[in-house]
Write a protein that holds these residues in place. Structure first.
Motif, PDB file in Angstrom:
ATOM      1  N   ALA A 173       0.803  -1.212   0.000  1.00  0.00           N
ATOM      2  CA  ALA A 173       0.000   0.000   0.000  1.00  0.00           C
ATOM      3  C   ALA A 173       0.841   1.269   0.000  1.00  0.00           C
ATOM      4  CB  ALA A 173      -0.922   0.012   1.221  1.00  0.00           C
ATOM      5  N   ARG A 174       0.356   2.276  -0.736  1.00  0.00           N
ATOM      6  CA  ARG A 174       1.037   3.555  -0.737  1.00  0.00           C
ATOM      7  C   ARG A 174       0.889   4.263   0.608  1.00  0.00           C
ATOM      8  NH1 ARG A 174      -1.543   6.287  -5.882  1.00  0.00           N
ATOM      9  NH2 ARG A 174      -3.303   5.072  -5.131  1.00  0.00           N
ATOM     10  N   THR A 175      -0.103   3.810   1.399  1.00  0.00           N
ATOM     11  CA  THR A 175      -0.321   4.410   2.715  1.00  0.00           C
ATOM     12  C   THR A 175       0.485   3.727   3.807  1.00  0.00           C
ATOM     13  OG1 THR A 175      -2.224   2.939   3.059  1.00  0.00           O
ATOM     14  CG2 THR A 175      -2.662   5.121   2.127  1.00  0.00           C
ATOM     15  N   PHE A 176       1.422   2.888   3.410  1.00  0.00           N
ATOM     16  CA  PHE A 176       2.212   2.134   4.392  1.00  0.00           C
ATOM     17  C   PHE A 176       2.876   3.052   5.404  1.00  0.00           C
ATOM     18  CE2 PHE A 176       4.517  -1.234   6.198  1.00  0.00           C
ATOM     19  CZ  PHE A 176       5.870  -0.903   6.274  1.00  0.00           C
ATOM     20  N   SER A 177       3.246   4.244   4.990  1.00  0.00           N
ATOM     21  CA  SER A 177       3.973   5.161   5.866  1.00  0.00           C
ATOM     22  C   SER A 177       3.157   5.581   7.077  1.00  0.00           C
ATOM     23  CB  SER A 177       4.417   6.400   5.093  1.00  0.00           C
ATOM     24  OG  SER A 177       3.293   7.084   4.582  1.00  0.00           O
ATOM     25  N   ARG A 178       1.834   5.409   7.051  1.00  0.00           N
ATOM     26  CA  ARG A 178       1.011   5.764   8.198  1.00  0.00           C
ATOM     27  C   ARG A 178       0.677   4.549   9.069  1.00  0.00           C
ATOM     28  NH1 ARG A 178      -4.380   8.331   6.272  1.00  0.00           N
ATOM     29  NH2 ARG A 178      -5.376   7.240   8.006  1.00  0.00           N
ATOM     30  N   HIS A 179       1.252   3.413   8.723  1.00  0.00           N
ATOM     31  CA  HIS A 179       0.973   2.176   9.458  1.00  0.00           C
ATOM     32  C   HIS A 179       2.061   1.856  10.482  1.00  0.00           C
ATOM     33  CE1 HIS A 179      -1.849   1.631   6.184  1.00  0.00           C
ATOM     34  NE2 HIS A 179      -2.351   0.574   6.800  1.00  0.00           N
ATOM     35  N   ALA A 180       1.647   1.470  11.659  1.00  0.00           N
ATOM     36  CA  ALA A 180       2.563   0.871  12.616  1.00  0.00           C
ATOM     37  C   ALA A 180       2.896  -0.536  12.138  1.00  0.00           C
ATOM     38  CB  ALA A 180       1.923   0.812  13.999  1.00  0.00           C
ATOM     39  N   VAL A 181       4.093  -0.984  12.424  1.00  0.00           N
ATOM     40  CA  VAL A 181       4.528  -2.318  12.000  1.00  0.00           C
ATOM     41  C   VAL A 181       5.001  -3.109  13.213  1.00  0.00           C
ATOM     42  CG1 VAL A 181       6.222  -3.626  10.662  1.00  0.00           C
ATOM     43  CG2 VAL A 181       5.168  -1.584   9.680  1.00  0.00           C
ATOM     44  N   GLY A 182       4.548  -4.323  13.287  1.00  0.00           N
ATOM     45  CA  GLY A 182       4.988  -5.206  14.357  1.00  0.00           C
ATOM     46  C   GLY A 182       5.577  -6.478  13.790  1.00  0.00           C
ATOM     47  N   TRP A 183       6.478  -7.058  14.534  1.00  0.00           N
ATOM     48  CA  TRP A 183       7.031  -8.377  14.194  1.00  0.00           C
ATOM     49  C   TRP A 183       6.647  -9.344  15.313  1.00  0.00           C
ATOM     50  CZ3 TRP A 183       9.459  -9.768   9.721  1.00  0.00           C
ATOM     51  CH2 TRP A 183       9.917  -8.738   8.892  1.00  0.00           C
ATOM     52  N   PHE A 184       6.162 -10.495  14.906  1.00  0.00           N
ATOM     53  CA  PHE A 184       5.767 -11.536  15.832  1.00  0.00           C
ATOM     54  C   PHE A 184       6.402 -12.843  15.391  1.00  0.00           C
ATOM     55  CE2 PHE A 184       2.415  -9.400  18.288  1.00  0.00           C
ATOM     56  CZ  PHE A 184       2.232  -8.261  17.508  1.00  0.00           C
ATOM     57  N   ARG A 185       6.423 -13.822  16.284  1.00  0.00           N
ATOM     58  CA  ARG A 185       6.948 -15.123  15.896  1.00  0.00           C
ATOM     59  C   ARG A 185       6.154 -16.218  16.586  1.00  0.00           C
ATOM     60  NH1 ARG A 185      12.841 -14.844  18.998  1.00  0.00           N
ATOM     61  NH2 ARG A 185      12.053 -15.076  21.150  1.00  0.00           N
ATOM     62  N   GLN A 186       6.189 -17.378  15.965  1.00  0.00           N
ATOM     63  CA  GLN A 186       5.506 -18.523  16.534  1.00  0.00           C
ATOM     64  C   GLN A 186       6.371 -19.761  16.347  1.00  0.00           C
ATOM     65  OE1 GLN A 186       1.505 -19.274  15.099  1.00  0.00           O
ATOM     66  NE2 GLN A 186       1.005 -20.365  16.979  1.00  0.00           N
ATOM     67  N   ALA A 187       6.751 -20.351  17.458  1.00  0.00           N
ATOM     68  CA  ALA A 187       7.534 -21.582  17.450  1.00  0.00           C
ATOM     69  C   ALA A 187       6.578 -22.775  17.489  1.00  0.00           C
ATOM     70  CB  ALA A 187       8.477 -21.612  18.642  1.00  0.00           C
ATOM     71  N   PRO A 188       7.035 -23.936  17.034  1.00  0.00           N
ATOM     72  CA  PRO A 188       6.161 -25.117  17.047  1.00  0.00           C
ATOM     73  C   PRO A 188       5.635 -25.416  18.442  1.00  0.00           C
ATOM     74  CG  PRO A 188       8.123 -25.540  15.760  1.00  0.00           C
ATOM     75  CD  PRO A 188       8.339 -24.216  16.419  1.00  0.00           C
ATOM     76  N   GLY A 189       4.318 -25.589  18.541  1.00  0.00           N
ATOM     77  CA  GLY A 189       3.699 -25.924  19.810  1.00  0.00           C
ATOM     78  C   GLY A 189       3.546 -24.768  20.774  1.00  0.00           C
ATOM     79  N   LYS A 190       3.888 -23.580  20.314  1.00  0.00           N
ATOM     80  CA  LYS A 190       3.790 -22.412  21.193  1.00  0.00           C
ATOM     81  C   LYS A 190       2.860 -21.366  20.593  1.00  0.00           C
ATOM     82  CE  LYS A 190       8.323 -22.875  23.386  1.00  0.00           C
ATOM     83  NZ  LYS A 190       9.583 -22.167  23.759  1.00  0.00           N
ATOM     84  N   GLU A 191       2.411 -20.453  21.427  1.00  0.00           N
ATOM     85  CA  GLU A 191       1.567 -19.376  20.948  1.00  0.00           C
ATOM     86  C   GLU A 191       2.418 -18.307  20.254  1.00  0.00           C
ATOM     87  OE1 GLU A 191      -2.035 -19.647  24.256  1.00  0.00           O
ATOM     88  OE2 GLU A 191      -0.817 -17.828  24.081  1.00  0.00           O
ATOM     89  N   ARG A 192       1.758 -17.566  19.402  1.00  0.00           N
ATOM     90  CA  ARG A 192       2.444 -16.460  18.740  1.00  0.00           C
ATOM     91  C   ARG A 192       2.822 -15.417  19.785  1.00  0.00           C
ATOM     92  NH1 ARG A 192      -0.866 -14.246  13.872  1.00  0.00           N
ATOM     93  NH2 ARG A 192      -2.246 -13.539  15.550  1.00  0.00           N
ATOM     94  N   GLU A 193       4.033 -14.870  19.643  1.00  0.00           N
ATOM     95  CA  GLU A 193       4.499 -13.893  20.617  1.00  0.00           C
ATOM     96  C   GLU A 193       5.065 -12.658  19.935  1.00  0.00           C
ATOM     97  OE1 GLU A 193       7.675 -15.365  23.055  1.00  0.00           O
ATOM     98  OE2 GLU A 193       9.019 -15.728  21.359  1.00  0.00           O
ATOM     99  N   PHE A 194       4.976 -11.576  20.644  1.00  0.00           N
ATOM    100  CA  PHE A 194       5.490 -10.285  20.173  1.00  0.00           C
ATOM    101  C   PHE A 194       7.007 -10.305  20.164  1.00  0.00           C
ATOM    102  CE2 PHE A 194       5.912  -5.852  19.540  1.00  0.00           C
ATOM    103  CZ  PHE A 194       6.823  -5.373  20.465  1.00  0.00           C
ATOM    104  N   VAL A 195       7.598  -9.701  19.140  1.00  0.00           N
ATOM    105  CA  VAL A 195       9.053  -9.584  19.038  1.00  0.00           C
ATOM    106  C   VAL A 195       9.483  -8.120  19.086  1.00  0.00           C
ATOM    107  CG1 VAL A 195      11.077 -10.035  17.609  1.00  0.00           C
ATOM    108  CG2 VAL A 195       9.219 -11.725  17.715  1.00  0.00           C
ATOM    109  N   ALA A 196       8.947  -7.317  18.172  1.00  0.00           N
ATOM    110  CA  ALA A 196       9.360  -5.924  18.077  1.00  0.00           C
ATOM    111  C   ALA A 196       8.303  -5.145  17.292  1.00  0.00           C
ATOM    112  CB  ALA A 196      10.714  -5.798  17.397  1.00  0.00           C
TER     113      ALA A 196
END
Length: 127
Positions: A26-49
């Motif tokens: 999207a051209r509007t990407f500059s107004r979006h917050a961005v997060g990184w998450f990860r999910q390991a096998p057998g675990k819940e998704r977790e916040f990274v940065a």
């Protein structure tokens, strides 16, 4: 609508570095917050940065603080996650997520704050 595509994952050894990229449509990407998450096998998704739309705020999980750096280039519609000193416990599928910062209050560490998600990229760290 924002489409996100992650890249840069792979198999590395303990102590190595990787840089993940998140490309947004999207051209509007500059107004979006961005997060990184990860999910390991057998675990819940977790916040990274996460990073604010204006790049003036960044947030990190305690487990990656001092090793990972989140950044973005709004001119190129890209966000990055630089990962240094990787450990086997960093092994997971990594997802980038985005949400319009001007539409709602963003609680950066919470996955429910993000409206758009990429398909994920696998990061495997061998010991």
């Amino acid at each position: 609508q924002v489409q996100l595509v992650e890249s840069g994952g792979g198999l590395v050894q303990t102590g190595d570095s990787l840089r993940l990229s998140c490309s947004a449509s999207a051209r509007t990407f500059s107004r979006h917050a961005v997060g990184w998450f990860r999910q390991a096998p057998g675990k819940e998704r977790e916040f990274v940065a996460a990073i604010s739309w204006s790049r003036d705020r960044t947030y990190y999980a305690d487990s990656v603080k001092g090793r990972f750096t989140v950044s973005r280039d709004n001119d190129k519609n890209l966000a990055y996650l630089q990962m240094n000193s990787l450990k086997p416990e960093d092994t997971a599928v990594y997802y980038c997520a985005a949400t319009d910062s001007f539409s709602a209050v963003v609680h950066f560490p919470s996955d429910y704050s993000y409206a758009y998600w990429g398909q994920g990229t696998q990061v495997t760290v061998s010991s």
